[in-house]
Design an enzyme around this catalytic site. Structure first.
Site: not given
Ligand code: 4GX
Length: 256
Positions: A90, A117, A155, A170
């Site tokens: 994160p 962690e 992809r 896309d």
């Protein structure tokens, strides 16, 4: 392209990479995904891969030695090609389609998945080139982030999609959301397919699709439009969409 994943859950990563477009890309040898388990590089009889956080407090940290040995083995396996090592966390910079397209051009990626962690900070400093986050929420490990990267990158490998044009159409590849799509029957109890898509007029269809993309982006993701300079045709189409949308909304209001 070669992708090696350092993970305590190798079976999960392998099964994610075995299905759909990405699974087929592996069968076509456009992409090869290999998972490495730090536990296989632990040297004690308990095969320890984690330790208590220094300084106290709750939580465990992935140990340098077995994790590093797994990274070294993965690097050797991609013999010759220089590799880029990515830590899913994160704290990383947010993943975008532009970043996916950039990574898709590499020959060898190593994806490091933390559990608990996370990984000892010294290992990150020594071995990681870049930290990437797939979004502002907390997962229980980096594996889903790695799976997202493998899918989005896989992809884009040449020959992975049966219709190469579909990658260019896309959402996000041109910074706009996708237009609506329909299949037969042309008329269903849920409604009819828009007339223009039945017209066979391909210039009109292209125009309608761009207008829908612009309109949906304006309605749902105005932040994407703000970052981008629209050409004169796009401005006209968006203006047309807005006018129609506002008129339809006024018509819906009972008091109007
Ligand atoms: N996008 N996680 C990593 C372990 C961890 C904990 C603390 C660093 C510091 C995530 C995400 C994500 C959960 C993967 C915590 N790493 N990964 N893990 N968002 O939430 O990629």
């Amino acid at each position: 392209m070669r992708i090696d994943v350092i993970t305590l859950f190798p079976d999960f990563v392998r099964s994610c990479a075995a299905v759909g477009v990405v699974g087929r890309a592996q069968e076509r040898e456009l992409l090869s995904v290999t998972a490495w388990n730090p536990r296989d590089f632990a040297t004690d009889s308990y095969r320890t891969v984690d330790g208590r956080t220094c300084g106290g407090g709750p939580g465990m940290v992935m140990l340098i030695a077995p994790t590093r040995e797994a990274i070294v083995a993965a690097r050797k396996a991609g013999s010759g090609s220089k590799s880029r090592t990515i830590y899913l966390s994160p704290q990383g910079s947010r993943l975008t389609q532009a970043k996916v397209a950039e990574l898709a051009r590499e020959d060898h990626l190593i994806l490091l998945c933390g559990r608990y962690e996370g990984v000892d900070e010294r290992l990150i400093a020594a071995e990681v080139d870049e930290e990437i986050s797939i979004g502002d929420y907390v997962l229980s490990g980096g594996e889903l982030g790695a799976a997202v990267l493998i899918d989005a990158i896989g992809r884009l490998q040449d020959g992975a999609l049966n219709d190469a044009a579909s990658a260019e159409q896309d959402s996000f590849s041109d910074g706009l959301l996708d237009c609506p799509h329909y299949a037969r029957p042309m008329v269903d109890e849920l409604g009819a397919v828009p007339d223009v898509l039945q017209s066979g007029n391909h210039a009109m269809i292209r125009r309608w699709r761009l207008k829908q993309s612009l309109g949906r982006t304006w309605l749902r993701r105005p932040d994407l439009l703000a970052r981008r300079e629209l050409g004169s045709q796009a401005r006209t189409l968006l203006e047309e969409f807005r006018r129609e949308w506002l008129a339809a909304r006024a018509g819906d209001k009972p008091e109007a």
